[in-house]
Design an enzyme around this catalytic site. Structure first.
Site, short mmCIF file in Angstrom:
data_model
loop_
_atom_site.label_atom_id
_atom_site.label_comp_id
_atom_site.label_asym_id
_atom_site.label_seq_id
_atom_site.Cartn_x
_atom_site.Cartn_y
_atom_site.Cartn_z
N LYS A 106 1.22 -1.25 0.14
CA LYS A 106 0.12 -0.04 0.00
C LYS A 106 0.65 1.32 0.30
CE LYS A 106 -3.50 -2.53 3.01
NZ LYS A 106 -4.17 -1.91 4.07
N ARG A 131 5.91 1.48 7.33
CA ARG A 131 5.10 0.75 8.41
C ARG A 131 6.40 -0.51 9.88
NH1 ARG A 131 0.14 -2.74 9.29
NH2 ARG A 131 -0.21 -2.69 11.22
N HIS A 149 -1.36 -1.90 17.22
CA HIS A 149 -1.80 -0.59 16.72
C HIS A 149 -1.87 0.61 17.22
CE1 HIS A 149 -5.15 -3.82 16.21
NE2 HIS A 149 -4.90 -3.38 14.63
N HIS A 194 -9.91 0.52 19.59
CA HIS A 194 -10.12 0.77 17.78
C HIS A 194 -9.99 -0.30 17.62
CE1 HIS A 194 -6.74 0.75 14.34
NE2 HIS A 194 -7.17 -0.76 14.30
N LEU A 195 -11.45 -0.23 16.85
CA LEU A 195 -12.11 -1.54 16.38
C LEU A 195 -12.71 -1.90 15.40
CD1 LEU A 195 -15.29 -0.43 18.78
CD2 LEU A 195 -13.42 -2.36 19.85
N ASN A 205 -11.17 -5.00 11.96
CA ASN A 205 -10.38 -6.03 11.44
C ASN A 205 -9.88 -6.92 13.03
OD1 ASN A 205 -11.80 -7.16 9.78
ND2 ASN A 205 -10.80 -6.31 7.95
N ARG A 252 -9.98 -13.49 15.14
CA ARG A 252 -9.03 -14.26 15.83
C ARG A 252 -9.81 -14.03 17.75
NH1 ARG A 252 -5.01 -9.01 15.15
NH2 ARG A 252 -5.83 -8.99 13.54
N ILE A 275 -14.58 -0.52 12.38
CA ILE A 275 -16.43 -0.41 13.60
C ILE A 275 -16.90 1.05 14.62
CG2 ILE A 275 -17.44 -2.60 15.35
CD1 ILE A 275 -15.61 -4.26 14.26
N GLY A 276 -15.54 0.91 15.05
CA GLY A 276 -15.48 2.11 16.13
C GLY A 276 -16.28 3.54 14.94
N GLU A 282 -3.89 6.12 10.13
CA GLU A 282 -2.54 5.88 10.66
C GLU A 282 -0.84 6.00 9.55
OE1 GLU A 282 -3.70 2.42 10.38
OE2 GLU A 282 -2.81 0.90 11.96
P1 ADP Z 1 -8.50 -3.34 9.41
O1 ADP Z 1 -7.83 -4.18 10.70
O2 ADP Z 1 -8.40 -4.39 8.18
O3 ADP Z 1 -7.91 -1.76 8.84
P2 ADP Z 1 -10.64 -1.21 9.47
O4 ADP Z 1 -10.64 -0.89 10.27
O5 ADP Z 1 -10.50 -1.45 8.20
O6 ADP Z 1 -10.31 -3.15 9.52
O7 ADP Z 1 -12.05 -2.23 9.46
C1 ADP Z 1 -12.80 -3.17 8.95
C2 ADP Z 1 -14.70 -3.83 9.97
O8 ADP Z 1 -15.55 -2.62 9.98
C3 ADP Z 1 -14.84 -4.70 9.60
O9 ADP Z 1 -15.68 -5.46 10.92
C4 ADP Z 1 -16.27 -3.92 8.65
O10 ADP Z 1 -17.23 -4.72 8.50
C5 ADP Z 1 -16.41 -2.93 9.95
N1 ADP Z 1 -17.32 -1.79 9.27
C6 ADP Z 1 -16.81 -0.82 8.27
N2 ADP Z 1 -17.85 -0.61 8.48
C7 ADP Z 1 -18.72 0.08 9.01
C8 ADP Z 1 -20.38 -0.07 8.93
N3 ADP Z 1 -20.95 0.95 8.20
N4 ADP Z 1 -21.12 -0.75 9.87
C9 ADP Z 1 -20.44 -1.79 10.48
N5 ADP Z 1 -19.21 -2.00 10.46
C10 ADP Z 1 -18.18 -1.27 9.72
#
Ligand code: ADP
Length: 409
Positions: A20, A96, A185, A213-214, A216, A246, A337-338, A389
């Site tokens: 990336k 990174r 993170h 930090h929610l 994946n 996980r 998610i957050g 990040e």
């Molecule tokens: P990574 O750790 O790969 O960087 P991200 O920060 O992109 O992950 O987060 C991915 C998660 O965020 C997935 O579980 C995805 O479903 C969730 N997510 C993204 N948009 C939404 C949304 N609008 N509502 C609920 N969950 C979401």
């Protein structure tokens, strides 16, 4: 069509099969180009490049990381889709790296000694550090005269006191084998910590904050006066709150049970805890929060259970970290998610009134520029702060390379 302002900082995140990149202007205000090269060394490699408001995708053979770096540079200098005339316009590169162990307490300008020390950290992150190193080696080959900086996910957590980072195991494992809590993170948490303080209009070194930090991957981080003092992920990347695939916290005794009673090999157990657990394992449907939420809405009971567990585990960490901090000024949500799931934020905050947190349901549905999702009367601020990040890496890269230039002048 070339951009008017000169982009100079190239940020690289090199994984085992992905590369990336983002190109920033000197003032770090504009990302002029970004890209993702995926499936390196596999069938169906893809080169995605976005610049000038449009995205260009090409499926082409990318057998190794060297080819990926060449493809990236080709696009950056392309007369049509590129943003610079010549690669010499790049004045600094930021990388990174996942694991800096206890060797790297902050970001570093790359030289041979730093690379040797980074190689020593490989056994602690055998999946992540080798591709990070490949990225550094390739970038140094292609841009030999450009200063490069490495930013570590673990470094921010190096401020944890001993009683928070030593495991209650025989002490020699810590002193001789570096087995301890490291946390991940950290680059995201550092960025969000500073940004949240700015948004609150308060100095970062006066705040007790818990960052959720929610994504994946999930990290809950306790931060006091800008210093990480405890964090939910530990030695490897399993512990803490359940994640996409996980498990999060489980009793280590189950590993012996699975091995001795159910005949699973250590490799099977590792793969199960890493790839088939978490949201996916409980729901049986998906590791993706959006899908689990949709299916729960449609009546899937195991999806509903997965959501309840995710919220409950997160809430337990918030409570324990508020206790560890001896109070809380701000609770901050970030990552996929957050930032994007109001319903998950509401579930998590449901019983946090005792911490002085009162959620404003309208603000939670659509947080404004100040990120606030708590009511004005709420004693503790609850906020949504988008993470970045890459920008944090660019900030460190600019700061360290300017410092090095000033020292050399
Ligand atoms: P990574 O750790 O790969 O960087 P991200 O920060 O992109 O992950 O987060 C991915 C998660 O965020 C997935 O579980 C995805 O479903 C969730 N997510 C993204 N948009 C939404 C949304 N609008 N509502 C609920 N969950 C979401």
């Amino acid at each position: 069509m070339l951009a008017e302002c000169s982009p100079v900082i190239l940020v690289i995140n090199c994984g085992s099969s992905t590369l990336k990149y983002q190109l920033y202007t000197t003032d770090l205000k504009v990302v002029t180009a970004k890209g993702l090269i995926s499936k390196i060394g596999e069938d169906g490699s893809r080169v995605e490049h976005a610049a000038h408001g449009s995205k260009h995708v090409r499926v082409m053979p990318v057998p190794d990381h060297h080819t990926a770096f060449t493809a990236m540079i080709d696009r950056l200098i392309d007369p049509e889709v590129g943003v610079i005339k010549d690669i010499s316009e790049v004045t600094a590169v930021g990388h990174r790296a996942v694991h800096g162990a206890d060797t790297f307490v902050k970001s570093s300008v790359i030289n041979d000694e730093v690379i040797a020390k980074l190689e020593e950290c490989v056994p602690l992150a055998p999946l992540h550090n080798p591709p990070n190193l490949v990225g550094i080696v390739e970038a140094r080959k292609l841009l030999p005269d450009v200063p490069q900086v490495v930013v570590f996910d673990t470094a921010f957590h190096q401020t944890m006191p001993e009683y928070a980072h030593v495991y209650a195991l025989p002490y020699e494992l810590y002193s001789e084998h570096r087995i301890r809590r490291y946390g991940f993170h950290g680059t995201s948490c550092r960025f969000v910590n500073q940004r949240a303080a700015d948004m609150l209009g308060r100095p970062v070194d006066e705040l007790k904050m818990v960052i959720c930090h929610l994504g994946n991957g999930v990290t809950i981080d306790a931060i006091e006066n800008g210093r990480s003092v405890d964090t939910s992920i530990g030695f490897a990347t399993f512990s803490g709150v359940m994640m996409g695939t996980r498990s999060g916290d489980v009793d280590p005794g189950l590993i012996f049970y699975l091995n001795k009673q159910l005949g699973m090999s250590l490799g099977d157990i590792e793969a199960m805890l890493y790839k088939r657990s978490g949201l996916l394992g409980v729901s049986g449907i998906s590791n993706d929060m959006r899908e689990v939420e949709e299916r729960a809405e449609g009546g899937c009971e195991r999806c509903e259970l997965a959501l309840e567990m995710f919220a409950y585990m997160t809430r337990k960490y918030i409570g324990s970290y508020a206790a560890a901090l001896g109070g809380l000024d701000a609770l901050v949500f970030t990552a996929g998610i957050g930032e994007n799931s109001p319903s998950m934020r509401a579930r998590i905050c449901e019983k946090l009134g005792f911490l002085g947190i009162a959620i404003d349901s309208d603000a939670n549905e659509a947080p404004g520029d100040d990120g606030r999702i708590s009511t004005r009367a709420s004693r503790t601020a609850a906020m949504v702060v988008p993470t970045d990040e890459e920008k944090m890496i660019a900030i460190d890269t600019l700061r360290l390379t300017e410092k090095a230039r000033a020292a050399a002048a």
